[in-house]
Structures are given as structure tokens and as C-alpha cells.
Design a protein around this motif. Structure first.
Motif, PDB file in Angstrom:
ATOM      1  N   VAL A 167      32.482  17.460  39.877  1.00 20.16           N
ATOM      2  CA  VAL A 167      31.580  16.785  40.781  1.00 20.16           C
ATOM      3  C   VAL A 167      31.444  14.761  40.680  1.00 20.16           C
ATOM      4  O   VAL A 167      31.235  14.460  39.499  1.00 20.16           O
ATOM      5  N   ALA A 168      31.834  14.689  41.512  1.00 19.96           N
ATOM      6  CA  ALA A 168      32.322  12.769  41.981  1.00 19.96           C
ATOM      7  C   ALA A 168      32.461  12.312  40.751  1.00 19.96           C
ATOM      8  O   ALA A 168      32.556  11.505  39.907  1.00 19.96           O
ATOM      9  N   GLY A 169      33.720  13.277  40.100  1.00 20.76           N
ATOM     10  CA  GLY A 169      34.855  12.809  39.217  1.00 20.76           C
ATOM     11  C   GLY A 169      34.665  13.251  37.966  1.00 20.76           C
ATOM     12  O   GLY A 169      35.103  12.522  37.043  1.00 20.76           O
ATOM     13  N   ARG A 170      33.701  13.628  37.822  1.00 20.93           N
ATOM     14  CA  ARG A 170      33.035  14.290  36.440  1.00 20.93           C
ATOM     15  C   ARG A 170      32.898  15.727  36.149  1.00 20.93           C
ATOM     16  O   ARG A 170      32.599  16.692  37.331  1.00 20.93           O
ATOM     17  N   ALA A 171      32.656  16.515  35.206  1.00 19.47           N
ATOM     18  CA  ALA A 171      32.850  17.414  34.425  1.00 19.47           C
ATOM     19  C   ALA A 171      31.598  18.546  34.304  1.00 19.47           C
ATOM     20  O   ALA A 171      30.789  17.428  33.929  1.00 19.47           O
ATOM     21  N   GLY A 172      31.798  19.343  35.531  1.00 16.48           N
ATOM     22  CA  GLY A 172      30.630  19.487  35.564  1.00 16.48           C
ATOM     23  C   GLY A 172      30.085  21.154  35.483  1.00 16.48           C
ATOM     24  O   GLY A 172      31.118  22.034  35.131  1.00 16.48           O
ATOM     25  N   TRP A 173      28.979  21.749  34.916  1.00 11.05           N
ATOM     26  CA  TRP A 173      28.929  23.463  35.362  1.00 11.05           C
ATOM     27  C   TRP A 173      28.483  24.167  36.415  1.00 11.05           C
ATOM     28  O   TRP A 173      27.255  23.022  36.560  1.00 11.05           O
ATOM     29  N   PHE A 174      28.834  25.019  36.991  1.00  9.17           N
ATOM     30  CA  PHE A 174      27.447  24.991  38.169  1.00  9.17           C
ATOM     31  C   PHE A 174      27.540  26.903  38.014  1.00  9.17           C
ATOM     32  O   PHE A 174      28.347  27.581  37.632  1.00  9.17           O
ATOM     33  N   VAL A 175      26.445  27.531  38.044  1.00 13.61           N
ATOM     34  CA  VAL A 175      25.527  29.178  38.310  1.00 13.61           C
ATOM     35  C   VAL A 175      25.034  29.345  39.479  1.00 13.61           C
ATOM     36  O   VAL A 175      23.742  28.959  39.865  1.00 13.61           O
ATOM     37  N   ARG A 176      25.687  31.011  40.159  1.00 19.53           N
ATOM     38  CA  ARG A 176      25.154  30.545  41.369  1.00 19.53           C
ATOM     39  C   ARG A 176      24.334  32.060  40.862  1.00 19.53           C
ATOM     40  O   ARG A 176      25.350  33.426  41.011  1.00 19.53           O
ATOM     41  N   TRP A 177      24.035  32.341  41.597  1.00 22.70           N
ATOM     42  CA  TRP A 177      22.026  34.060  41.802  1.00 22.70           C
ATOM     43  C   TRP A 177      22.348  35.217  43.224  1.00 22.70           C
ATOM     44  O   TRP A 177      21.912  33.715  43.900  1.00 22.70           O
ATOM     45  N   ARG A 178      22.191  35.152  43.026  1.00 20.85           N
ATOM     46  CA  ARG A 178      22.084  36.530  44.016  1.00 20.85           C
ATOM     47  C   ARG A 178      20.887  37.082  44.043  1.00 20.85           C
ATOM     48  O   ARG A 178      20.208  38.082  43.502  1.00 20.85           O
ATOM     49  N   VAL A 179      19.684  36.398  44.475  1.00 16.45           N
ATOM     50  CA  VAL A 179      18.133  36.819  44.847  1.00 16.45           C
ATOM     51  C   VAL A 179      17.822  38.001  45.581  1.00 16.45           C
ATOM     52  O   VAL A 179      18.179  38.075  46.833  1.00 16.45           O
ATOM     53  N   THR A 180      17.102  38.888  44.851  1.00 16.58           N
ATOM     54  CA  THR A 180      16.466  39.916  46.169  1.00 16.58           C
ATOM     55  C   THR A 180      15.132  39.658  46.298  1.00 16.58           C
ATOM     56  O   THR A 180      14.275  39.533  44.827  1.00 16.58           O
ATOM     57  N   THR A 181      14.905  40.006  46.805  1.00 16.19           N
ATOM     58  CA  THR A 181      13.259  39.890  47.042  1.00 16.19           C
ATOM     59  C   THR A 181      11.825  40.502  47.561  1.00 16.19           C
ATOM     60  O   THR A 181      12.937  41.588  48.398  1.00 16.19           O
ATOM     61  N   ALA A 182      10.743  41.363  47.396  1.00 13.99           N
ATOM     62  CA  ALA A 182       9.918  42.388  48.201  1.00 13.99           C
ATOM     63  C   ALA A 182      10.187  41.953  49.311  1.00 13.99           C
ATOM     64  O   ALA A 182      10.313  43.451  50.157  1.00 13.99           O
ATOM     65  N   GLU A 183       9.694  40.574  49.888  1.00 17.76           N
ATOM     66  CA  GLU A 183      10.234  40.735  51.674  1.00 17.76           C
ATOM     67  C   GLU A 183      11.161  40.113  52.336  1.00 17.76           C
ATOM     68  O   GLU A 183      12.038  38.832  51.460  1.00 17.76           O
ATOM     69  N   GLY A 184      12.067  40.686  52.993  1.00 21.23           N
ATOM     70  CA  GLY A 184      12.954  39.151  53.669  1.00 21.23           C
ATOM     71  C   GLY A 184      14.589  39.786  52.969  1.00 21.23           C
ATOM     72  O   GLY A 184      13.737  40.579  52.461  1.00 21.23           O
ATOM     73  N   PRO A 185      15.414  38.971  53.623  1.00 19.88           N
ATOM     74  CA  PRO A 185      16.682  39.149  52.900  1.00 19.88           C
ATOM     75  C   PRO A 185      17.382  38.596  51.610  1.00 19.88           C
ATOM     76  O   PRO A 185      18.194  39.016  51.562  1.00 19.88           O
TER      77      PRO A 185
END
Length: 299
Positions: A216-234
Motif C-alpha cells: 500500500v502506497a509503496g509500503r509493506a502492509g497486511w489486510f484481513v477481510r471478514w464476511r459478517v452475518t447479521t440478524a437483519e439485512g444481508p
């Protein structure tokens, strides 16, 4: 103005010239004389072309065409010849439209936003706007428009992007910070909001969709992505991306993404496109420093 006597373009035969005696056409006709341009010593091909063009304009400026007016001049419908048109200056033509060129973004480029506090710029993709009337902190862009939250009332947005400096501890590892931040990011987005309401009825579960190193922007980074389930909505997707800043003390910067799932949510590819387009404000190759700024507390 009545033109003086001379050879003019024949109104009946434009490929010929006809003698005008100053008051009327005569029957004398001739083929137009073509005068070869006089070469200029040492002139380039372009200069010669300009000279020929100039000569042609002068010829037009002096006198050129005649006109024929057909009408009911008498009972027999005879053709009426009029005097040749006499120009006092050359007719002008519209200059060609300039060819569009690609240029560097201007200072008010609508496709870029700048986070001055963290020293980065982010691309503002189609469907995204600068934040207005947003209660969440550190928001740099949102999807356009709002909708009624599916559970606890209030107004929700299909997408948010936030940028903040990580100052909660002395940890400097982008991987450790991203893994620590993702839980807070998910809960604040889909469990309880800043005033304690549950706009989606609460967060029921999550799963890790992606996780790994990222530049990111020429620097070494890390990312984490979650899929979230909710009581209402998608439900939705949440991502925490952490990388060291290139300004100041190089403190870690965390960019959070909150995207609703379902057909109304922004495309997941926008997370990757925005991350890829992040630049440091001092990066001349990345267009850093242009665009409208999103400073601390704005929005």
C-alpha cells in the motif's frame, strides 16, 4: 458595392472566368490562369506550403465568385444574372477544435480525496462520494445515498471507507494490528453503532474471507477481510488494511472498509481497487497531494 471591371468566376460555369465590364457581364470567357508559386530560396517545405496558402487567401480576398439568382424577373421566368460578389476581406473559417490531451490531475480533481492527517490520497471511484452528515469518526468516503436501517431505525449507508492512525498500543506489525482491528471494525459497523443502537439487529457470526500481505502506497502492509452475518439485512463485508505511513514518525495507518452484502452493496472489487490506488502525499509518481482534503473531524 459594384465591383470594378475584370475577370470573375462565371456564375453559369464556375470552372471558367467571365469578363465583367463594371456594369454587366459580357460574353467573353476564359479558363482561369494558374500561377505557379515562386519558390523561396532556402525555405523549408512547410514554409513553401504557407506561402502558397497565403497567396490563395489573397486571391480570395481580392474578388472571387459570382452568383446566379433564379426568380420571376419577368413574365417568361427568365434567368436573372447578378453582379459578382466582391469581398473586401477574405472569408474566415473556424479553427479546428484542439485535440484533447491527458494531463496531470488538477488541485480540485474530483476523483481523488486526501487524508492529510495520515498523509495519503485515496481514489474516489464511481458511486462513492465525500462524507456528509456521517456520525462515524475518520470516514473519508461513502457510497452515494442512504437507506432506512433494517432493524433498530436510523439511516444506513451501503458502503464506508475510514482512515485512521493506530495509536492504541506500541505494536508496529501491520499483520498483528490488522488482525486486532478487524474485530472492532466488524462490531462497530454491524453490531452496535456509536450511540448503542443495533441497526442490523446485531452481528451473529463471521468468517475470514481473505487475509495476507499487501503493498500500500509503496509500503509493506497486511489486510484481513471478514464476511459478517447479521440478524437483519444481508450482512456485509469488513476489511482492515494496515501499513506504515511515509510521513512523520511513520506510525501505522489503518484503512477500514465496510461494504453491505447483497445486490445493493458496492462491488467487493472496490476494496482492492481503492487499496491499490492509495498513494502517499509525497509520492510524485502516484499523484499524491491532489484532490480535496478530508482532515480530522471533517464530515
Amino acid at each position: 458595392m459594384t465591383p470594378p471591371p475584370g475577370w470573375y468566376r462565371d456564375p453559369k460555369a464556375p470552372h471558367l472566368e467571365r469578363w465583367w465590364d463594371g456594369t454587366a457581364w459580357t460574353e467573353h470567357r476564359r479558363t482561369p490562369e494558374v500561377t505557379a508559386p515562386v519558390p523561396v530560396a532556402g525555405a523549408s517545405g512547410r514554409a513553401k506550403a504557407v506561402a502558397v496558402t497565403t497567396a490563395a487567401v489573397v486571391l480570395v480576398a481580392a474578388i472571387v465568385t459570382g452568383a446566379v439568382v433564379l426568380g420571376q424577373g419577368d413574365e417568361e421566368g427568365a434567368e436573372i444574372e447578378t453582379a459578382p460578389t466582391y469581398y473586401t476581406q477574405a472569408p474566415t473559417t473556424e479553427p479546428p477544435s484542439p485535440t484533447p490531451t491527458q494531463s496531470e490531475p488538477s488541485a480540485d480533481d474530483p476523483a481523488v480525496v486526501t487524508d492529510e492527517l495520515n498523509g495519503i490520497t485515496l481514489p474516489l471511484l464511481d458511486g462513492w462520494v465525500r462524507p456528509k452528515y456521517v456520525a462515524e469518526d475518520d470516514v473519508v468516503m461513502t457510497t452515494d445515498g442512504t437507506y432506512d436501517c433494517p432493524a433498530d431505525g436510523g439511516v444506513c449507508r451501503h458502503g464506508l471507507v475510514m482512515s485512521r492512525t493506530v495509536t492504541s498500543n506500541d505494536e508496529r506489525s501491520p499483520e498483528a494490528l490488522a488482525k486486532e482491528d478487524i474485530k472492532e471494525a466488524a462490531e462497530s459497523a454491524y453490531d452496535r453503532d456509536t450511540i448503542g443502537r443495533r441497526p442490523y439487529g446485531g452481528m451473529e457470526s463471521h468468517e475470514v474471507v481473505k487475509s495476507g500481505p499487501v503493498a500500500v502506497a509503496g509500503r509493506a502492509g497486511w489486510f484481513v477481510r471478514w464476511r459478517v452475518t447479521t440478524a437483519e439485512g444481508p450482512g456485509g463485508y469488513v476489511q482492515s488494511t494496515v501499513f506504515p505511513s511515509r510521513v512523520g514518525t511513520e506510525s501505522p495507518v489503518c484503512v477500514r472498509y465496510v461494504f453491505d452484502a447483497g445486490a445493493d452493496g458496492p462491488p467487493l472489487a472496490d476494496m482492492d481497487r481503492i487499496t491499490k490506488g492509495i498513494r502517499s502525499v509525497d509520492d510524485p509518481d502516484g499523484g499524491g497531494g491532489v484532490g480535496s482534503s478530508v482532515g480530522p473531524g471533517e464530515g
